[in-house]
Design a protein around this motif. Structure first.
Motif, PDB file in Angstrom:
ATOM      1  N   TRP A  99     -40.766  59.745  31.789  1.00 48.32           N
ATOM      2  CA  TRP A  99     -41.333  60.814  30.977  1.00 48.32           C
ATOM      3  C   TRP A  99     -40.225  61.687  30.390  1.00 48.32           C
ATOM      4  N   GLY A 157     -38.091  59.654  27.813  1.00 45.00           N
ATOM      5  CA  GLY A 157     -38.839  59.452  26.573  1.00 45.00           C
ATOM      6  C   GLY A 157     -38.996  60.725  25.775  1.00 45.00           C
ATOM      7  N   PHE A 175     -47.314  60.840  23.461  1.00 41.68           N
ATOM      8  CA  PHE A 175     -46.492  60.429  24.593  1.00 41.68           C
ATOM      9  C   PHE A 175     -46.588  61.450  25.720  1.00 41.68           C
TER      10      PHE A 175
END
Length: 93
Positions: A62, A65, A19
């Motif tokens: 971002w 998450g 990620f």
């Protein structure tokens, strides 16, 4: 049996790393796509609100998450504890 030289990482660790590697790539691709829209004109750059909103949207996604995955990683983390020996019945005082 041979000792492992590389650490055994959990699946969630790999998801967290993937990620965090994908998000800057998404940011670069999104900014590049926004820049292509003004190919023949003089681009306004950082003063263009559409660029700023798009970049901040990616950065907020971002951050959110990474925080959620980080919390999930810590919650599911199992600590290694030494195993207790079975009680033999004899006590030393």
């Amino acid at each position: 049996m041979r000792a492992r030289r590389t650490p055994r990482w959990r699946l969630l660790t790999w998801v967290f790393l993937a990620f965090n590697l994908a998000m800057p790539l998404w940011l670069v691709v999104a900014l590049d796509a926004a820049r292509e829209g003004c190919a023949g004109e003089l681009c306004r750059g950082a003063d263009d609100p559409e660029w700023l909103v798009g970049a901040w949207l990616v950065i907020v996604c971002w951050l959110a998450g990474a925080v959620l995955l980080g919390i999930a990683w810590f919650v599911t983390h199992r600590t290694e504890r030494p195993r207790r020996r079975p009680h033999s019945g004899w006590h030393r005082h």
